[in-house]
Write a protein that holds these residues in place. Structure first.
Motif, PDB file in Angstrom:
ATOM      1  N   SER A  88       0.826  -1.208   0.000  1.00  0.00           N
ATOM      2  CA  SER A  88       0.000   0.000   0.000  1.00  0.00           C
ATOM      3  C   SER A  88       0.860   1.257   0.000  1.00  0.00           C
ATOM      4  CB  SER A  88      -0.901  -0.025   1.233  1.00  0.00           C
ATOM      5  OG  SER A  88      -1.750   1.078   1.232  1.00  0.00           O
ATOM      6  N   ALA A 141      -0.704  12.937  -3.116  1.00  0.00           N
ATOM      7  CA  ALA A 141      -1.854  13.820  -3.345  1.00  0.00           C
ATOM      8  C   ALA A 141      -3.109  12.999  -3.630  1.00  0.00           C
ATOM      9  CB  ALA A 141      -1.566  14.777  -4.504  1.00  0.00           C
ATOM     10  N   CYS A 167      -4.575  11.577  -0.537  1.00  0.00           N
ATOM     11  CA  CYS A 167      -5.295  12.611   0.220  1.00  0.00           C
ATOM     12  C   CYS A 167      -6.653  12.913  -0.402  1.00  0.00           C
ATOM     13  CB  CYS A 167      -4.482  13.901   0.287  1.00  0.00           C
ATOM     14  SG  CYS A 167      -3.050  13.775   1.357  1.00  0.00           S
ATOM     15  N   LEU A 168      -6.747  12.813  -1.708  1.00  0.00           N
ATOM     16  CA  LEU A 168      -8.022  13.079  -2.385  1.00  0.00           C
ATOM     17  C   LEU A 168      -9.028  11.964  -2.129  1.00  0.00           C
ATOM     18  CD1 LEU A 168      -6.600  14.465  -5.759  1.00  0.00           C
ATOM     19  CD2 LEU A 168      -7.721  15.792  -3.945  1.00  0.00           C
ATOM     20  N   ILE A 174       6.491  11.459   2.002  1.00  0.00           N
ATOM     21  CA  ILE A 174       5.842  12.775   1.910  1.00  0.00           C
ATOM     22  C   ILE A 174       4.699  12.886   2.912  1.00  0.00           C
ATOM     23  CG2 ILE A 174       4.324  14.161   0.427  1.00  0.00           C
ATOM     24  CD1 ILE A 174       6.215  13.077  -1.909  1.00  0.00           C
ATOM     25  N   LEU A 175       3.910  11.843   3.018  1.00  0.00           N
ATOM     26  CA  LEU A 175       2.783  11.898   3.953  1.00  0.00           C
ATOM     27  C   LEU A 175       3.284  12.017   5.389  1.00  0.00           C
ATOM     28  CD1 LEU A 175       0.422   9.352   2.186  1.00  0.00           C
ATOM     29  CD2 LEU A 175       0.024  11.815   2.479  1.00  0.00           C
ATOM     30  N   THR A 214       4.881  15.733   5.626  1.00  0.00           N
ATOM     31  CA  THR A 214       3.879  16.779   5.490  1.00  0.00           C
ATOM     32  C   THR A 214       3.106  16.946   6.778  1.00  0.00           C
ATOM     33  OG1 THR A 214       3.717  16.228   3.178  1.00  0.00           O
ATOM     34  CG2 THR A 214       1.946  17.548   4.086  1.00  0.00           C
ATOM     35  N   ARG A 215       2.791  15.822   7.371  1.00  0.00           N
ATOM     36  CA  ARG A 215       2.053  15.881   8.621  1.00  0.00           C
ATOM     37  C   ARG A 215       2.864  16.617   9.684  1.00  0.00           C
ATOM     38  NH1 ARG A 215       1.451  11.195  12.927  1.00  0.00           N
ATOM     39  NH2 ARG A 215      -0.240  12.068  14.169  1.00  0.00           N
ATOM     40  N   ARG A 235      -9.697  17.944   1.255  1.00  0.00           N
ATOM     41  CA  ARG A 235      -8.964  16.932   0.495  1.00  0.00           C
ATOM     42  C   ARG A 235      -8.043  17.595  -0.529  1.00  0.00           C
ATOM     43  NH1 ARG A 235     -14.361  13.449  -0.749  1.00  0.00           N
ATOM     44  NH2 ARG A 235     -15.147  15.597  -0.806  1.00  0.00           N
ATOM     45  N   ALA A 246      -5.085  19.199   1.330  1.00  0.00           N
ATOM     46  CA  ALA A 246      -4.089  18.200   1.730  1.00  0.00           C
ATOM     47  C   ALA A 246      -3.287  17.734   0.512  1.00  0.00           C
ATOM     48  CB  ALA A 246      -4.782  17.013   2.410  1.00  0.00           C
ATOM     49  N   ALA A 247      -3.985  17.540  -0.606  1.00  0.00           N
ATOM     50  CA  ALA A 247      -3.303  17.118  -1.835  1.00  0.00           C
ATOM     51  C   ALA A 247      -2.274  18.160  -2.262  1.00  0.00           C
ATOM     52  CB  ALA A 247      -4.319  16.884  -2.948  1.00  0.00           C
ATOM     53  N   ILE A 267      -0.684  20.316  -0.473  1.00  0.00           N
ATOM     54  CA  ILE A 267       0.458  20.303   0.443  1.00  0.00           C
ATOM     55  C   ILE A 267       1.397  19.151   0.067  1.00  0.00           C
ATOM     56  CG2 ILE A 267       1.156  20.058   2.869  1.00  0.00           C
ATOM     57  CD1 ILE A 267      -0.340  22.720   2.150  1.00  0.00           C
ATOM     58  N   CYS A 268       0.821  17.988  -0.249  1.00  0.00           N
ATOM     59  CA  CYS A 268       1.653  16.850  -0.673  1.00  0.00           C
ATOM     60  C   CYS A 268       2.404  17.158  -1.968  1.00  0.00           C
ATOM     61  CB  CYS A 268       0.794  15.605  -0.879  1.00  0.00           C
ATOM     62  SG  CYS A 268       0.191  14.907   0.658  1.00  0.00           S
ATOM     63  N   ILE A 300      -6.978  14.884   7.400  1.00  0.00           N
ATOM     64  CA  ILE A 300      -6.710  13.942   6.306  1.00  0.00           C
ATOM     65  C   ILE A 300      -5.246  13.517   6.307  1.00  0.00           C
ATOM     66  CG2 ILE A 300      -6.464  13.810   3.782  1.00  0.00           C
ATOM     67  CD1 ILE A 300      -9.098  15.642   3.807  1.00  0.00           C
ATOM     68  N   LEU A 301      -4.362  14.467   6.500  1.00  0.00           N
ATOM     69  CA  LEU A 301      -2.937  14.116   6.497  1.00  0.00           C
ATOM     70  C   LEU A 301      -2.610  13.179   7.657  1.00  0.00           C
ATOM     71  CD1 LEU A 301      -1.487  17.552   5.393  1.00  0.00           C
ATOM     72  CD2 LEU A 301      -1.405  15.420   4.087  1.00  0.00           C
ATOM     73  N   ASN A 302      -3.270  13.365   8.769  1.00  0.00           N
ATOM     74  CA  ASN A 302      -3.079  12.450   9.899  1.00  0.00           C
ATOM     75  C   ASN A 302      -3.613  11.061   9.597  1.00  0.00           C
ATOM     76  OD1 ASN A 302      -1.738  13.943  11.777  1.00  0.00           O
ATOM     77  ND2 ASN A 302      -3.610  14.847  12.627  1.00  0.00           N
ATOM     78  N   THR A 361      -4.436   9.672   6.714  1.00  0.00           N
ATOM     79  CA  THR A 361      -3.852   9.035   5.543  1.00  0.00           C
ATOM     80  C   THR A 361      -2.559   8.348   5.894  1.00  0.00           C
ATOM     81  OG1 THR A 361      -4.837  10.750   4.201  1.00  0.00           O
ATOM     82  CG2 THR A 361      -3.119   9.451   3.181  1.00  0.00           C
ATOM     83  N   ARG A 362      -1.795   9.010   6.706  1.00  0.00           N
ATOM     84  CA  ARG A 362      -0.534   8.423   7.109  1.00  0.00           C
ATOM     85  C   ARG A 362      -0.776   7.118   7.865  1.00  0.00           C
ATOM     86  NH1 ARG A 362       3.156  10.152  12.070  1.00  0.00           N
ATOM     87  NH2 ARG A 362       5.042   9.039  11.487  1.00  0.00           N
ATOM     88  N   ARG A 401      -3.199   5.148   7.510  1.00  0.00           N
ATOM     89  CA  ARG A 401      -3.782   4.121   6.642  1.00  0.00           C
ATOM     90  C   ARG A 401      -2.730   3.373   5.839  1.00  0.00           C
ATOM     91  NH1 ARG A 401      -8.047   7.173   3.454  1.00  0.00           N
ATOM     92  NH2 ARG A 401      -6.774   6.753   1.652  1.00  0.00           N
ATOM     93  N   LEU A 402      -1.597   3.993   5.626  1.00  0.00           N
ATOM     94  CA  LEU A 402      -0.571   3.357   4.767  1.00  0.00           C
ATOM     95  C   LEU A 402       0.120   2.196   5.481  1.00  0.00           C
ATOM     96  CD1 LEU A 402       1.100   6.320   2.920  1.00  0.00           C
ATOM     97  CD2 LEU A 402      -0.619   4.753   2.101  1.00  0.00           C
TER      98      LEU A 402
END
Lengths: 356, 356
Positions: free
Chosen positions: A14, A213, A216-217, A348-349, A352-353, B209, B212-213, B215-216, B348-350, B352-353, B355-356
């Motif tokens: 992922s 990006a 994030c979308l 990046i994620l 960025t955070r 969204r 956040a995108a 920023i990435c 979202i940035l929090n 998303t990170r 989730r990876l």
């Protein structure tokens, strides 16, 4: 339905990186290399399945030589992309249903009418005992809702207008298209009590920044095309690949048009599609009123000149590429590309955070 | 040069949310509300500075009534946007240089030639003793490099083609344009040993969204236009605002064109620009060959009908909006919009990170 996009393809990591089923370019060697790097490679059958059996066979050989085992499910860990306006359903199913051929996914695009989406989705599911996942590429919110209603895809590939090659003649970039599509489809699936598909974003993504990006979308995975034109394993003329490496500032140097299709003779696309490629002498001559016959003659002369047909101000051979073409700086193995865009996205994620 | 984008505007919070200087729409009330919510609001002077003094005065009143104090620097915590092809430099400087008027930033766009960028940047810096930051909006990598070389902006606003209203007639979305621009400008500044500007992304961003995108993609801040059309404080006809709320699927329902400019009589834009707006009867009639005179007559009738001119299939009044228009669902105070897109982006940035 798997609980996550990558769970459906157990060799993947992922966020899922996939390679677009670029006709003539994405063959067994590119698709297999992407999958072996933890992504999902697609073979681009397009509208013509004459080499499909041999490409599937070649991919099996590559996996076999590499001792790349994926799971006990017995699927071939690549996908295959079809253009529904041209590919023959019955003959395709005869190939895909052979136990050694069952692909991880089919990617369906550009139907003549919506019923083709249902016929293909139903046909493939039946022929492969539901082992093959259904990916459908859409270019608008409306198309996404229609596709979900008629074919219940496992994955919706949401294609922004920055994409290279064929897409909707008119459209939005992923920055707005992906979130609006996700919202609309989510609302529909909730109301209809049907399973929500996964979302894969494509169009203009060339590196880890674009991948991050897209996540994030709201996408769970991404698909890259243009970046893989510069993969060692791409089946691509050196002149084309060099033209990709030279191009930059794709918003001003590429354009979506049907001129390239006309000159190449691929005129069976349904209305409403166009191919994004690098602006060249063929396009400029078309715009300045040169007749199709004269333009075609000049194009054929360029074809006869081989790789030179991509060179200089008078280049005429088609260089399909997305607006992200300027981010493609060198030729690398598909494995390196796949792993780099994925790990860069994760990095990046994280960064960025911390920066916020 | 400040160490971060928000440090230059001490009342702002990260990531910086700014409101586009939409001509006639972004006035003192909208700009002040965005700034008071921790963003940076721009007053859209455009090509006409006849109301600039009064709008600056109104914004001072709003801040004063709200006890909104910003810093000891004595700048007015809003920006002002100018269209360089039309705005008069000398008269503008006379207004901006008054101690009570000095804005936090000027936003420069659409010069007739590159030297205007230098004249405006130098002029504003001198007139405000360097208190006012120079923002320059660009639409391609080439424009970005040219602007950096000639005017050394503090901020480059990188505008993707999804943006509503005016932008380059042809261009890329932010997904590819922002990273390629940052790479090219960073390389230039390193080679030239000059200070790197900050980057603000705009075009198609309507919610957290999109923020956040962006920023990435490498931007330090974002600018929203279309979303603020539905701000309580926007100076906008109810018919226009309703049309924005009704529109969806902006990739297929909006288009970038010069038709709307022609009908509205704003024909002084330099070549190479077009305005993105909702497809309407004026556009369709133009495409189907209705003469300009007839189309203009129908347009004027629609103007005379007021808000009705935006209604139904035969709507003719211009609805400038970006492809993200479908994500705009309701009218809210600018403060709520600003705070929500910012906090959603952080969330979202929090997530998303994780989730990876």
């Amino acid at each position: 339905m798997a609980s996550s996009l990558t769970a459906a393809y157990p060799w993947t990591t992922s966020p899922l990186i996939s390679c677009a089923p670029m006709r003539l370019i994405a063959n067994a060697s590119l698709a297999a290399a992407v999958s072996m790097a933890g992504g999902l490679g697609f073979i681009g059958a397009g509208s013509d399945i004459s080499t499909l059996s041999s490409e599937l066979s070649k991919s099996r050989e590559i996996f076999s030589k590499s001792n790349f085992t994926t799971s006990k499910s017995g699927i071939l860990p690549v996908g295959v992309g079809f253009l529904l306006w041209g590919a023959p359903l019955k003959d395709t199913l005869a190939i895909l249903s052979k136990p050694e051929n069952i692909p991880a996914a089919v990617w369906l695009f550009a139907p003549r009418d919506q019923t083709q989406l249902r016929d293909w989705a139903d046909g493939v599911r039946k022929a492969t005992a539901n082992k093959t996942k259904i990916w459908i590429q859409v270019t608008s919110v409306r198309e996404a809702l229609d596709a979900v209603k008629i074919a219940k895809p496992d994955v919706l590939v949401v294609q922004g207008t920055d994409a290279g090659g064929h897409g909707a003649a008119q459209g939005a970039g992923i920055v707005s298209l992906v979130p609006e599509t996700i919202d609309a489809v989510t609302e529909h699936c909730k109301t209809a009590s049907t399973t929500l598909p996964f979302f894969v974003a494509t169009g203009g993504i060339s590196d880890g920044r674009g991948v991050a990006a897209a996540i994030c979308l709201g996408a769970q995975g991404v698909c890259l095309g243009t970046r893989y034109l510069a993969a060692t394993e791409a089946t691509i003329a050196p002149g084309y690949q060099d033209a990709v490496l030279r191009a930059s500032d794709g918003g001003t140097t590429t354009i979506r048009s049907s001129v390239y299709d006309q000159l190449r003779g691929t005129t069976e696309w349904p209305a409403g599609y166009g191919g994004r490629g690098v602006l060249n002498a063929s396009f400029r001559d078309h715009e300045s009123g040169v007749s199709f016959e004269d333009n075609k003659k000049l194009y054929e002369e360029a074809v006869a000149s081989g790789d030179k047909g991509w060179e200089g101000d008078r280049a005429r051979l088609t260089t399909y590429a997305g607006t992200g073409v300027g981010l493609v700086k060198g030729v690398e193995p598909a494995e390196a590309i796949t792993r780099k865009v994925q790990s860069d996205a994760a990095k990046i994620l994280n960064e960025t955070r911390a920066r916020l």
